[in-house]
Design a protein around this motif. Structure first.
Motif, mmCIF file in Angstrom:
data_model
loop_
_atom_site.group_PDB
_atom_site.id
_atom_site.type_symbol
_atom_site.label_atom_id
_atom_site.label_comp_id
_atom_site.label_asym_id
_atom_site.label_seq_id
_atom_site.Cartn_x
_atom_site.Cartn_y
_atom_site.Cartn_z
ATOM 1 N N VAL A 188 -18.410 15.662 -19.261
ATOM 2 C CA VAL A 188 -19.148 15.420 -18.170
ATOM 3 C C VAL A 188 -20.927 16.108 -18.204
ATOM 4 N N PHE A 189 -20.756 17.597 -18.873
ATOM 5 C CA PHE A 189 -22.033 18.189 -18.887
ATOM 6 C C PHE A 189 -22.784 17.453 -19.978
ATOM 7 N N LEU A 190 -22.481 16.868 -21.117
ATOM 8 C CA LEU A 190 -23.335 16.064 -21.978
ATOM 9 C C LEU A 190 -23.782 14.769 -21.357
ATOM 10 N N MET A 191 -23.059 14.207 -20.460
ATOM 11 C CA MET A 191 -23.671 13.180 -19.692
ATOM 12 C C MET A 191 -24.532 13.325 -18.809
ATOM 13 N N ILE A 192 -24.411 14.411 -18.121
ATOM 14 C CA ILE A 192 -25.381 14.889 -16.975
ATOM 15 C C ILE A 192 -26.853 15.195 -17.872
ATOM 16 N N LEU A 193 -26.544 15.988 -18.861
ATOM 17 C CA LEU A 193 -27.883 16.368 -19.632
ATOM 18 C C LEU A 193 -28.534 15.031 -20.234
ATOM 19 N N ALA A 194 -27.763 14.099 -20.693
ATOM 20 C CA ALA A 194 -28.392 12.794 -21.380
ATOM 21 C C ALA A 194 -29.072 11.985 -20.033
ATOM 22 N N LEU A 195 -28.385 11.958 -18.911
ATOM 23 C CA LEU A 195 -29.038 11.133 -18.020
ATOM 24 C C LEU A 195 -30.428 12.034 -17.344
ATOM 25 N N SER A 196 -30.133 13.478 -17.410
ATOM 26 C CA SER A 196 -31.369 14.131 -16.956
ATOM 27 C C SER A 196 -32.565 13.912 -17.732
ATOM 28 N N LEU A 197 -32.258 13.976 -18.982
ATOM 29 C CA LEU A 197 -33.524 13.632 -19.901
ATOM 30 C C LEU A 197 -33.889 12.203 -20.024
ATOM 31 N N THR A 198 -33.146 11.413 -19.629
ATOM 32 C CA THR A 198 -33.566 9.818 -19.382
ATOM 33 C C THR A 198 -34.434 9.705 -18.426
ATOM 34 N N TYR A 199 -34.110 10.417 -17.111
ATOM 35 C CA TYR A 199 -34.975 10.210 -16.043
ATOM 36 C C TYR A 199 -36.405 10.843 -16.197
ATOM 37 N N LEU A 200 -36.422 11.677 -17.012
ATOM 38 C CA LEU A 200 -38.005 11.921 -17.406
ATOM 39 C C LEU A 200 -38.857 11.000 -17.972
ATOM 40 N N ARG A 201 -38.269 10.054 -18.382
ATOM 41 C CA ARG A 201 -38.915 8.667 -18.930
ATOM 42 C C ARG A 201 -38.963 7.404 -18.198
ATOM 43 N N ALA A 202 -37.946 7.612 -17.162
ATOM 44 C CA ALA A 202 -37.769 6.331 -16.378
ATOM 45 C C ALA A 202 -38.790 5.766 -15.435
ATOM 46 N N ILE A 203 -39.147 6.937 -14.677
ATOM 47 C CA ILE A 203 -39.813 6.557 -13.512
ATOM 48 C C ILE A 203 -41.634 6.790 -13.841
ATOM 49 N N GLY A 204 -42.072 5.534 -13.954
ATOM 50 C CA GLY A 204 -43.442 5.522 -14.728
ATOM 51 C C GLY A 204 -44.264 4.433 -13.743
ATOM 52 N N SER A 205 -44.556 3.434 -14.226
ATOM 53 C CA SER A 205 -45.529 2.447 -13.715
ATOM 54 C C SER A 205 -45.340 2.094 -12.307
ATOM 55 N N GLY A 206 -46.282 1.767 -11.538
ATOM 56 C CA GLY A 206 -46.367 1.152 -10.177
ATOM 57 C C GLY A 206 -45.728 -0.017 -10.285
ATOM 58 N N VAL A 207 -45.625 -0.572 -8.933
ATOM 59 C CA VAL A 207 -45.217 -1.931 -8.639
ATOM 60 C C VAL A 207 -46.169 -2.439 -7.430
ATOM 61 N N SER A 208 -46.613 -3.887 -7.878
ATOM 62 C CA SER A 208 -47.433 -4.369 -7.278
ATOM 63 C C SER A 208 -46.579 -5.170 -5.831
ATOM 64 N N TRP A 209 -47.022 -5.085 -4.716
ATOM 65 C CA TRP A 209 -46.417 -5.715 -3.664
ATOM 66 C C TRP A 209 -47.487 -6.489 -2.723
ATOM 67 N N ALA A 210 -46.723 -7.343 -2.054
ATOM 68 C CA ALA A 210 -47.700 -8.277 -1.213
ATOM 69 C C ALA A 210 -47.862 -7.458 0.003
ATOM 70 N N GLN A 211 -49.188 -7.840 0.644
ATOM 71 C CA GLN A 211 -49.496 -7.202 1.911
ATOM 72 C C GLN A 211 -48.556 -7.586 3.060
ATOM 73 N N ALA A 212 -48.384 -6.488 3.978
ATOM 74 C CA ALA A 212 -47.349 -6.719 4.860
ATOM 75 C C ALA A 212 -48.084 -6.002 6.136
ATOM 76 N N ASN A 213 -48.198 -6.903 7.312
ATOM 77 C CA ASN A 213 -48.480 -6.495 8.553
ATOM 78 C C ASN A 213 -47.499 -5.985 9.643
ATOM 79 N N MET A 214 -47.292 -4.978 9.946
ATOM 80 C CA MET A 214 -46.252 -4.528 10.677
ATOM 81 C C MET A 214 -46.620 -3.440 11.713
#
Length: 484
Positions: A188-214
């Motif tokens: 369990v510890f090794l799985m948590i550590l591996a996923l934590s290191l993966t998160y450091l690389r996972a969140i990156g580029s932005g996403v383009s969305w259409a305009q929304a008037n609400m």
């Protein structure tokens, strides 16, 4: 994470009563996990549960034994965990939102950017540190889920709600397979550590969305009502139950509103040793908080300000220690007890949560100390001040918001701690509130009224702390922990 992000975006907006809304949304996080487990177990009770009452009303023959179906039981455990932990994720993300400069949004509005464009191209990229921190903590919590399964389902029906932490507990302590159970903890510890290191690389580029008037005001109002309602309604049902009579609970369908009966509170306080549980929890939480700060402050200051070879690696190791499953800590303690051939002293048993809170406290406080201007410490050294004088006369007064935030987080964690207390505080007179509530049983049936009253008593101190301190908690996190 998605729920936490939505909640954070709602409570970050400026509106009347924002402080009360923030405090209300943080209540699920402050509620002890054992109380939340009993709460959701009661909501989905096949005879008295709020879910059946809401869906079927007086058609009692249609009532569903929700926790008897494997897929449904698993979904309920997930729902309870999301309800309990989304508030803390929202708190971390909110702290990240508050450090984003308003000038960026003003410039984007001048350039004609819509709400969605500002969100995807400004908010999300600048939220990356807070999102990573929230993802890290949620990963740690999800892999270490134990209280919910222990109280709600015991891993059943069958193995439908079996999780790694509970499986390790069964193999290590129920079946006595020490080597295999320890191996599960390491995996369990090794799985948590591996996923934590993966998160450091996972969140990156932005996403383009259409305009929304609400209509922003309508969305904000719906968001406030939805988040506050989902945060408070489950616990409110338990509060109402605590003021009902036994007949109002057992009638089919159960009564919506209580008669104002206080009998369950008298029974919980005087017949079920609730006073002893409260006193024990106060000792454990208070001693753990004080000792954690006494050790964490000088250690965090040294790691943040002094030239120490490999201090980044030390911080990484500390964070990994706080990730390590509780089963592994318990296995280490058993080995130590066998080696010493003597029982753990009473004080050691009461402050054992320090083993998990101290690494986290050092990591948080080191982040705060790093944010303080180094020029102040340099000027103090020029004036002849040593490290300890600089720490007590300059650093600590400036780091008061961070220390206060760390103290509140440690206090809430120690008050809610269940796994260590269940296994180590074996005598009834030593047990804390979470253990007492988890083992709350009647002679023939589950005493839901007394259990609800005991849960309200266990939760009230934490609700008061959150109501009084939510502003300082958020500002303290914004000052350093999230940025660090």
């Amino acid at each position: 994470m998605a729920c936490g992000l939505i909640i954070a975006l709602v409570i970050h907006e400026r509106f009347r009563g924002r402080g009360l809304v923030r405090a209300a949304i943080l209540i699920p996080w402050a509620i002890p996990t054992v109380v939340a487990s009993q709460l959701w177990r009661y909501i989905f009770n096949d005879q008295y549960g709020f879910a059946n009452l809401l869906l079927f009303g007086e058609r009692v023959t249609d009532y569903v034994p929700w926790l008897a179906y494997p897929g449904v039981a698993f979904g309920i455990v997930v729902l309870a965990d999301v309800w309990k932990t989304s508030s803390f994720a929202a708190l971390l993300i909110l702290a990240g939102l508050q450090v984003i400069p308003d000038d960026l949004y003003d410039a984007a509005r001048v350039d004609g950017a819509t709400v969605w464009q500002r969100f995807w191209h400004i908010t999300l990229p600048l939220l990356k540190p807070a999102l990573l921190l929230a993802l890290l903590f949620r990963t740690m919590d999800a892999f270490r889920v134990f209280d919910l399964v222990f109280v709600m389902t015991q891993g059943g029906p069958g193995d439908a709600t079996q999780v790694l932490q509970f499986y390790g507990y069964q193999t290590l302590f129920t079946e006595g397979r020490i080597g295999y159970g320890s191996a599960v903890s390491v995996v369990v510890f090794l799985m948590i550590l591996a996923l934590s290191l993966t998160y450091l690389r996972a969140i990156g580029s932005g996403v383009s969305w259409a305009q929304a008037n609400m209509n922003r005001r309508i969305l904000l109002a719906l968001g406030i009502l939805g988040t506050v309602g989902l945060s408070l309604l489950p616990f409110l049902w338990f509060v109402l139950t605590s003021f009902k009579s036994q007949g109002e609970i057992e009638v089919a369908p159960p009564a919506w509103w209580p008669s104002g009966n206080l009998g369950f509170y008298r029974s919980a306080l005087f017949d079920h040793h609730l006073f002893d549980y409260v006193l024990n929890s106060m000792v454990v939480a208070g001693a753990t908080t004080v000792l954690a700060l006494l050790f964490a402050i000088p250690a965090a200051y040294a790691l943040a300000r002094l030239t120490i070879p490999g201090k980044q690696g030390i911080l990484a190791v500390l964070l990994c220690v706080s990730m390590f499953p509780s089963n592994g800590h318990r296995r280490a303690r058993l080995a130590t007890a066998r080696h010493n051939r003597r029982a753990q002293p009473p004080l050691g048993r009461r402050v054992l949560p320090l083993a998990l809170t101290l690494p986290l406290a050092i990591w948080i406080l080191a982040s705060f100390f790093k944010e303080l201007p180094p020029e102040l410490a340099d000027a103090a050294r020029v004036d002849g001040c040593g490290p300890w004088t600089t720490l007590f006369r300059i650093t600590l007064p400036l780091a008061t918001p961070g220390i206060f935030t760390a103290a509140i987080l440690i206090l809430i964690y120690a008050w809610n701690e269940f796994f260590f207390a269940l296994l180590i505080l074996t005598q009834p007179e030593q047990q804390t509130l979470p253990v007492g509530i988890a083992l709350f049983q009647g002679e023939f049936t589950m005493p839901w009224g007394e259990l609800a009253a005991a849960s309200v008593v266990a939760t009230l101190p934490l609700i008061v702390v959150v109501l009084l301190c939510q502003r300082w908690i958020v500002s303290g996190l914004s000052a350093g922990a999230v940025k660090g």
